[in-house]
Design an enzyme around this catalytic site. Structure first.
Site, mmCIF file in Angstrom:
data_model
loop_
_atom_site.group_PDB
_atom_site.id
_atom_site.type_symbol
_atom_site.label_atom_id
_atom_site.label_comp_id
_atom_site.label_asym_id
_atom_site.label_seq_id
_atom_site.Cartn_x
_atom_site.Cartn_y
_atom_site.Cartn_z
ATOM 1 C CG HIS A 85 -1.994 -1.133 0.908
ATOM 2 N ND1 HIS A 85 -3.001 -1.274 2.184
ATOM 3 C CD2 HIS A 85 -2.483 -1.983 0.213
ATOM 4 C CE1 HIS A 85 -3.899 -2.548 1.675
ATOM 5 N NE2 HIS A 85 -3.648 -2.576 0.549
ATOM 6 C CG HIS A 271 -0.435 -8.811 -3.019
ATOM 7 N ND1 HIS A 271 0.218 -8.423 -3.313
ATOM 8 C CD2 HIS A 271 -1.201 -9.707 -2.111
ATOM 9 C CE1 HIS A 271 -0.825 -8.023 -2.454
ATOM 10 N NE2 HIS A 271 -1.227 -8.542 -1.626
#
Length: 320
Positions: A85, A271
């Protein structure tokens, strides 16, 4: 003088964020400070005894785990989780160089999105630096697959991400987003999208040591065919927007913060596939080249497309 959009950028001031890890539930403070040209993203961890591990480059070769988040190995048996993030916000807002320091093992989840980081960048502003910005130009397409899921990087004259998700949930279903990057569009369309999970998985995840800090304050919780968050969604398609946020962060690990000039495509990705496609890209020098921004068309990241309220400082006036 070369146009400013072809120059590297850093923060114009220091930022500090305190919270706790969404998986660890442990309190942590994260600081971001300006860095000189050609630094990229460098990360350090301050240990309990006051010693510092790092700084080391934020780089895809340091990715050790991709289960529910991206975890980096800093060396000396030290790692930092949920890095995606913060680096998404830096990359999304066009920051090339920054030092990141944490006093814990996981970046703070804050509200579950990248908006607190993005708002911080907008608050302190950016500094234009007297060095040419560089990009990783995709020369040859690479694709990685896992059953019907895939991630691909392809040659393209610009920076675009085409991402599609599909979940067995009426609330989510199949969602697709095509994002032609600019800092303004990142701030307006991507940064505020929150992470999400399913109520049916929560007990198992916590027993496995994940989601210990998860709550309705930092995650969208889906149960059967409803959203449990009292305030609902920030966007009708917030789920795919958050996956886009994650992808932007994961791809910024390509070369210590260098942005990719090309097209990223993904279906049912995450991911793990994001990390694998970077490994595939860099497996051969025939797949990519490092190119100066001044040698590329740069209409997609002109400074006049920065978000409203973002102060731009420049000392290029004093150096040429």
């Amino acid at each position: 003088m070369h146009k400013l959009s072809a120059r590297q950028c850093t923060l114009a001031g220091d930022l500090e964020f305190s919270g706790f890890g969404v998986h660890s539930g442990v309190p942590v403070t994260l600081t971001i400070t300006p860095a000189p040209p050609d630094t990229g993203y460098q990360i350090s961890r301050k240990m309990d005894d006051g010693s510092i591990v790092g700084p080391v480059a934020v780089h895809f070769t340091r990715v050790t785990r991709t289960t529910l988040c991206t975890t980096l190995d800093l060396g000396e048996s030290t790692s930092i989780a949920t890095i995606e993030h913060i680096v998404s916000a830096l990359s999304g807002m066009g920051i090339d160089n920054a030092y990141i320091t944490l006093n814990g093992l996981e970046c703070p989840i804050l509200d579950g999105s990248a908006m607190p980081y993005t708002a911080g960048i907008m608050r302190v502003g950016i500094q234009i630096q007297p060095a040419a910005r560089r990009y990783i130009k995709v020369k040859r397409a690479v694709t990685v697959r896992n059953n019907d899921a895939f991630a691909a990087l392809e040659p393209y004259n610009g920076r675009v991400l085409d991402l599609e998700i599909e979940f067995d949930s009426e609330v989510i279903g199949r969602q697709r987003m095509i994002f032609d990057w600019t800092p303004r569009l990142y701030a307006e369309k991507i940064a505020a999208a929150r992470t999400f999970g399913f109520a049916r998985d929560r007990k198992a995840l916590q027993q496995a040591g994940y989601a210990l800090g998860s709550s309705l304050e930092n995650s969208i919780l889906v149960e059967e065919n409803q959203i449990l968050n009292p305030d609902g969604l920030r966007f009708e398609d917030e789920f795919v927007r958050h996956k886009m946020l994650d992808a932007i962060g994961d791809l910024s690990l390509a070369h210590g913060g260098l942005a990719i000039y090309g097209r990223f495509r993904s279906y049912k990705g995450g991911h793990a596939l994001n990390a694998l496609v970077l490994n595939s890209l860099f497996a051969s020098e025939a797949n990519y080249e490092i190119v100066a921004a001044e040698d590329l068309p740069l209409s997609f990241d002109a400074l006049d497309d920065l978000p409203d309220g973002l102060e731009v400082n420049s000392y290029l006036r004093s150096v040429g």
